[in-house]
Design an enzyme around this catalytic site. Structure first.
Site, PDB file in Angstrom:
ATOM      1  N   CYS A 170       5.914   3.698   9.176  1.00  0.00           N
ATOM      2  CA  CYS A 170       5.353   3.859   7.841  1.00  0.00           C
ATOM      3  C   CYS A 170       6.458   4.202   6.850  1.00  0.00           C
ATOM      4  O   CYS A 170       7.159   5.192   7.013  1.00  0.00           O
ATOM      5  CB  CYS A 170       4.279   4.947   7.850  1.00  0.00           C
ATOM      6  SG  CYS A 170       3.503   5.096   6.246  1.00  0.00           S
ATOM      7  N   ASN A 215       0.829  -1.212   0.000  1.00  0.00           N
ATOM      8  CA  ASN A 215       0.000   0.000   0.000  1.00  0.00           C
ATOM      9  C   ASN A 215       0.851   1.244   0.000  1.00  0.00           C
ATOM     10  O   ASN A 215       2.008   1.233   0.432  1.00  0.00           O
ATOM     11  CB  ASN A 215      -0.936   0.010   1.215  1.00  0.00           C
ATOM     12  CG  ASN A 215      -0.251   0.547   2.450  1.00  0.00           C
ATOM     13  OD1 ASN A 215      -0.263   1.739   2.732  1.00  0.00           O
ATOM     14  ND2 ASN A 215       0.399  -0.342   3.208  1.00  0.00           N
ATOM     15  N   CYS A 242       3.244 -42.937  -2.425  1.00  0.00           N
ATOM     16  CA  CYS A 242       3.853 -42.237  -3.568  1.00  0.00           C
ATOM     17  C   CYS A 242       2.889 -42.213  -4.753  1.00  0.00           C
ATOM     18  O   CYS A 242       2.277 -43.223  -5.098  1.00  0.00           O
ATOM     19  CB  CYS A 242       5.142 -42.944  -3.965  1.00  0.00           C
ATOM     20  SG  CYS A 242       5.929 -42.202  -5.396  1.00  0.00           S
ATOM     21  N   PHE A 292       6.524   4.450  14.162  1.00  0.00           N
ATOM     22  CA  PHE A 292       7.868   4.776  13.669  1.00  0.00           C
ATOM     23  C   PHE A 292       8.175   3.913  12.450  1.00  0.00           C
ATOM     24  O   PHE A 292       9.314   3.582  12.176  1.00  0.00           O
ATOM     25  CB  PHE A 292       8.927   4.458  14.739  1.00  0.00           C
ATOM     26  CG  PHE A 292       8.924   5.387  15.915  1.00  0.00           C
ATOM     27  CD1 PHE A 292       8.072   6.485  15.981  1.00  0.00           C
ATOM     28  CD2 PHE A 292       9.800   5.168  16.980  1.00  0.00           C
ATOM     29  CE1 PHE A 292       8.080   7.329  17.083  1.00  0.00           C
ATOM     30  CE2 PHE A 292       9.816   6.013  18.071  1.00  0.00           C
ATOM     31  CZ  PHE A 292       8.955   7.089  18.131  1.00  0.00           C
TER      32      PHE A 292
END
Ligand code: FAD
Ligand code: FMN
Ligand code: SF4
Lengths: 446, 422
Positions: free
Chosen positions: B135, B73, B343, B133
């Protein structure tokens, strides 16, 4: 109990013959499925495709938004990849081997994804192959079916000029004239043939029949090599009394009519018996139902264990409400006024396994009788024995004998149904490739 | 039934799941919906000076058909007027007094701005403050956010200003856009912060539109570095968290764990590495608030199964399991084993080992199914095959110690034991 056409409305015909395995409707749907693929190494699906399409690679390419690359990957191994995605019996080929089966999970819808990429290529006419410049070599191919077209495309890619002689007026072979109408439409077949031809260097001469308008000698004289891919002919005779009665028809001709005449123009009976349990028998039975026959019964000499069609095909017939009588062999067709009224069958039981391991049916004293007004013969097809014998081509009961695709005649090669007696489209495509590679080798060694 | 109530610095909540400061906590309407859905608390979207957002704001990384494996963002702090936010906080507190209400702050870089905003927020009755502290975009250019978190001395100064004024608990939220979060964490603790939280988002470019050649998110033909979060960042967040939990100074205060938490399992992992509670943003933005239901139920069931009665019974339990490489036991060895009954012959183990690892898997050709077996003497025990195998417990790693005693790298060298024989 008449044999009639025009039994349904045009809407009903449309619905009955609509696409049996519809494509993904959205890109998201295709991506969701493609992302399910595990991208196996030395993938079982790839090993189970007769043309060895690199399935994990083409599916991965769908997920990376490289649909063009995906289509190229498919066509590189199988130029009829679009048609195959609609007609291959995948439950016994690629999808049958998908490792998800071993987890009891639905296998990847490989054919549907293959259809997604290849149809986009057809629709957008992507030129995915560039032909090498012409090298002056000329090859004649007899038959514009899957074997012939596949051979032609490989040869043209290598710069060889190809002429295809085809007795019908359209290409595609049984794709166009034999396979069930709800799997491939004529329009699709034409589009596919045009896409294959778009590489250039391939000319199809329609309405040219070997043994009629052209001879093998002419072809040998005018071309550097000849490839025979003329398939097989009509359905096998039953050799029982009453076979000549009106209402006894051959499945191949019946389906040919369905594919060429328009659904409303193909007559079917009220009560139809289909003899056989192969792909052709299933297709004849289901299409008879879809044309409006009230009751369709498949009659087979052996049991479900031995049937040549796959479970998936049997399911189509059952969903179409076709009845099935196992262990019954046609003994006599009884007529009334020259027309079919009854089919008498011997009740069979299984005897000892034969050389191929299949238990062969043995007649018992019992019989059963079906009231029918139409009998469709679909117990295998007859090779073009006369044609091959006339041209002194070595054969086994009409099936051409080959050594690595080469016939006994120098410079004449063969493959597909005319060699194997009738298998799948995908086998014919591989046979065409093999033939082309042999011809290229032959030219190198000349 | 285990007790999943949480007490973080005296701030109580019915469960340890808080919503991180972000759009889900931006308005009264969101927060009410969150509390109705069952979230234990929120950190209100960061308040500070007035900002203006652009359009578009988000972009994401999809992986193999999964949407939003990573989220990005370029939004700023709350773009709504401060007094509306404050008024709504008061209203929410009244309606849900049992939930944690912490308010995130990012003031201009001076003592007065911080003191003013703290006073206003404390007036709402909020239970705590979180200092943003972290962003990494938009605010840093103005000397705020990550610009503070990236410089321990500036961070120390701001925390000191805050502690002069604050009367409620203060959480300092750290940025991961540093080589180590410890120096800033230490400075904050030394300056008196009551707790730490981490991580904020990581600077990123999520991708480029291959038609327009403009990176995402698109803003009028241009883009900007954004903040990355969501499932993709969880491993990075866990690593940073561990360094905080293992440092003598920073481990003195409680930590709120953040970064890529989507399920109760993720949350438990953060708590095992020392987080007292956790905060969630992207998972809620992708699925809505309803995910908290399974987070609570899953946590509860796991605690019951393991016999943990309260959160404190397991918080921090894995911290000392992460050591220095030199302390690892070199005599430990394990070898891959393939269960042939499970398997599915996909060959993924084979090609991974053959192409990129130690050629330790044998291929016996079959049509269509190959058989794969481990060459015990070649296998170095790297786990690659087990990791790529699509079937659970088909490949397992079986212990084959080289010798019974513990030997670490230092001892190993001293003893002059042999180096690689592969
Ligand atoms: C009813 C039916 C349903 C089928 N359904 C399926 C299906 O669902 N999926 C699947 O994979 N396969 C199916 N098959 C099989 C498949 O169609 C064939 O295996 C495949 O078409 C063989 O390809 P080919 O090129 O060898 O022969 P053909 O497709 O038969 O092509 C031969 C071509 O040669 C032409 N030709 C013949 N004689 C001459 C001549 N003398 N001179 C010039 N040209 C000549 C023909 O007109 C034809 O165009 C079905 C077959 C039938 C009969
Ligand atoms: C759109 C968006 C806006 C954000 N805004 C803030 C913010 O204002 N203040 C803050 O401290 N963190 C903000 N964050 C970071 C989140 O609080 C959180 O630390 C980060 O997204 C990692 O958690 P997650 O992986 O659960 O999303 C924001 C994140 C997103 C996605
Ligand atoms: S553990 Fe590593 S080395 Fe051993 S078999 Fe698996 S992939 Fe190969």
């Amino acid at each position: 109990m008449p044999i009639e056409n025009n039994r349904l409305t045009s809407d009903q015909y449309q619905e009955n013959f609509s696409d049996i395995h519809p494509p993904f409707e959205t890109k998201e749907a295709a991506l969701t499925e493609a992302n399910r693929c595990l991208f196996c190494y030395d993938a079982p699906c790839m090993k189970s495709c007769p043309t060895s399409i690199n399935v994990p690679k083409f599916i991965k390419q769908i997920t990376t938004d490289n649909v063009k690359g995906s289509a190229h990957t498919i066509f590189e191994s199988n130029i009829l990849g679009a048609g195959c995605s609609r007609v291959c019996p995948v439950e016994k080929l690629c999808e049958g081997a998908c490792v998800y089966n071993l987890m009891d999970e639905t296998p990847i819808h490989i054919a549907k994804l293959q259809r997604y990429s290849t149809e986009m290529a057809l629709e957008k006419k992507w030129p995915l192959f560039i032909r090498k410049p012409s090298n002056g070599k000329k090859v004649a191919i007899v038959g514009a079916g899957p074997a012939g077209l596949s051979c032609a495309h490989v040869l043209s890619r290598e710069g060889i000029d190809v002429t295809v002689y085809e007795k019908e007026s359209k290409g595609g072979g049984l794709m166009t004239y034999g396979i069930a109408a709800y799997k491939v439409t004529p329009a699709f077949c034409e589009e596919e043939v045009n896409y294959i031809l778009s590489i250039g260097g391939i000319e199809i001469k329609y309405n040219h029949e070997l043994g009629k308008n052209i001879t093998l000698e002419e072809l040998q004289k005018n071309y550097d090599a000849v490839y025979l891919g003329f398939g097989v002919g009509v359905a096998r005779q039953l050799n029982i009394p009453g076979e000549e009665l009106e209402g006894v028809v051959d499945a191949i001709s019946f389906i040919y009519d369905v594919r060429t005449k328009g659904y409303e123009n193909v007559p079917v009976g009220d009560k139809v018996a289909v003899i056989g349990m192969g792909m052709t028998a299933i297709d004849a039975a289901t299409q008879a139902r879809r044309l409006g026959a009230k009751e369709v019964t498949l009659v087979y000499r052996r049991t479900q264990e031995e049937m040549p069609c796959t479970e998936a095909e049997l399911d189509i017939a059952m969903l179409d409400e076709c009845k099935i009588i196992w262990l019954a062999a046609p003994k006599e067709v009884i007529g009334g006024g020259g027309k079919v009224v009854k089919l008498v069958c011997s009740v069979m039981k299984l005897g000892e396994p034969d050389a191929s391991g299949r238990r062969s049916p043995v007649e018992t004293d019992e019989t059963l009788t079906l009231d029918v007004d139409m009998v469709i013969k679909a117990a295998g097809q007859i090779p073009f024995t006369e044609l091959v014998n006339k041209n002194s081509i070595e054969n086994a009961n009409g099936k051409i004998k080959i050594n690595n695709t080469a016939t006994n005649i120098k410079g004449v090669f063969a493959g597909g149904d005319c060699v194997n007696g009738g298998r799948e489209v995908v086998d014919a495509v591989q046979a065409g490739k093999d033939g082309a590679f042999e011809i290229l080798k032959y030219f190198e060694e000349l | 039934m285990a007790d999943i109530t949480s007490n973080f610095l005296g701030i109580k909540s019915p469960n340890p799941f808080w919503l991180a400061s972000a759009p889900p906590t931006d308005k009264k309407i969101n927060v009410l919906r969150a509390f109705e859905a069952g979230w234990g608390g929120v950190v209100w979207k960061t308040l500070g000076s007035q900002v203006k957002n652009v359009s578009s704001r988000y972009s994401a990384v999809d992986y193999h058909g999964s949407r939003v494996m990573g989220f990005n963002n370029i939004e700023l702090i709350s773009d709504r007027p401060l007094d509306i936010n404050l008024k709504e906080i008061v209203e929410v507190l009244k309606l849900f007094p049992d939930r944690a209400m912490v308010v995130s702050l990012m003031a201009d870089n001076d003592r007065k701005s911080w003191h003013d905003i703290i006073a206003k927020v404390e007036d709402t009755g909020a239970h705590g403050l979180e200092l943003n502290f972290g962003c990494p975009h938009g605010m840093t250019e103005r000397g705020m956010g990550a610009a503070v978190g990236q410089d321990p001395e500036i961070a120390r100064m701001v925390v000191e200003w805050v502690m002069e004024k604050a009367t409620i608990p203060v959480i300092t939220k750290l940025t991961p856009n540093v080589h180590s979060v410890v120096p800033t964490g230490k400075a904050a603790v030394e300056a008196g912060t009551s707790a730490l939280s981490l991580i904020n988002t990581i600077q990123s470019v999520t991708g480029i539109n291959l038609d327009t050649l403009v990176p995402n998110p698109y803003v009028a033909g241009k883009s900007v570095f954004g903040g990355y979060c969501g499932p993709a960042v969880k491993p990075i967040a866990l690593k940073f968290l561990t360094t905080i939990a293992q440092d003598a100074t920073t481990s003195k205060v409680p930590v709120s764990g953040i970064g890529g938490i989507s399920t109760w399992k993720d949350a438990v992992e953060f708590m095992l590495l020392g987080a007292s509670n956790v905060q969630v943003c992207t998972a809620a933005m992708k699925h809505g608030f309803r995910i908290v239901e399974d987070m609570c139920e899953g946590l509860n069931n796991w605690m019951d199964e393991k016999g943990f009665k309260t959160l404190d019974d397991f918080i921090g339990k894995s911290v000392n399991k992460i050591v220095h490489w030199e302390d690892l036991d070199i005599n430990y060895h394990h070898i891959a084993q393939i269960d042939q009954t499970k398997c599915i012959h996909c060959g993924l183990c084979y090609i991974a080992c053959e192409d990129t690892s130690h050629q330790s898997i044998n291929l016996d050709f079959g049509k269509p199914y190959n058989t794969y077996t481990i060459k015990d003497e070649e296998c170095v025990g790297c786990n690659l095959c087990e990791l790529v195998c699509p079937v659970e417990n088909c490949i397992t790693m079986v212990e084959h110690r080289v010798a019974p005693e513990y030997v670490n790298w230092i001892d190993y060298q001293k003893l002059g034991l042999p180096l690689n024989d592969h």
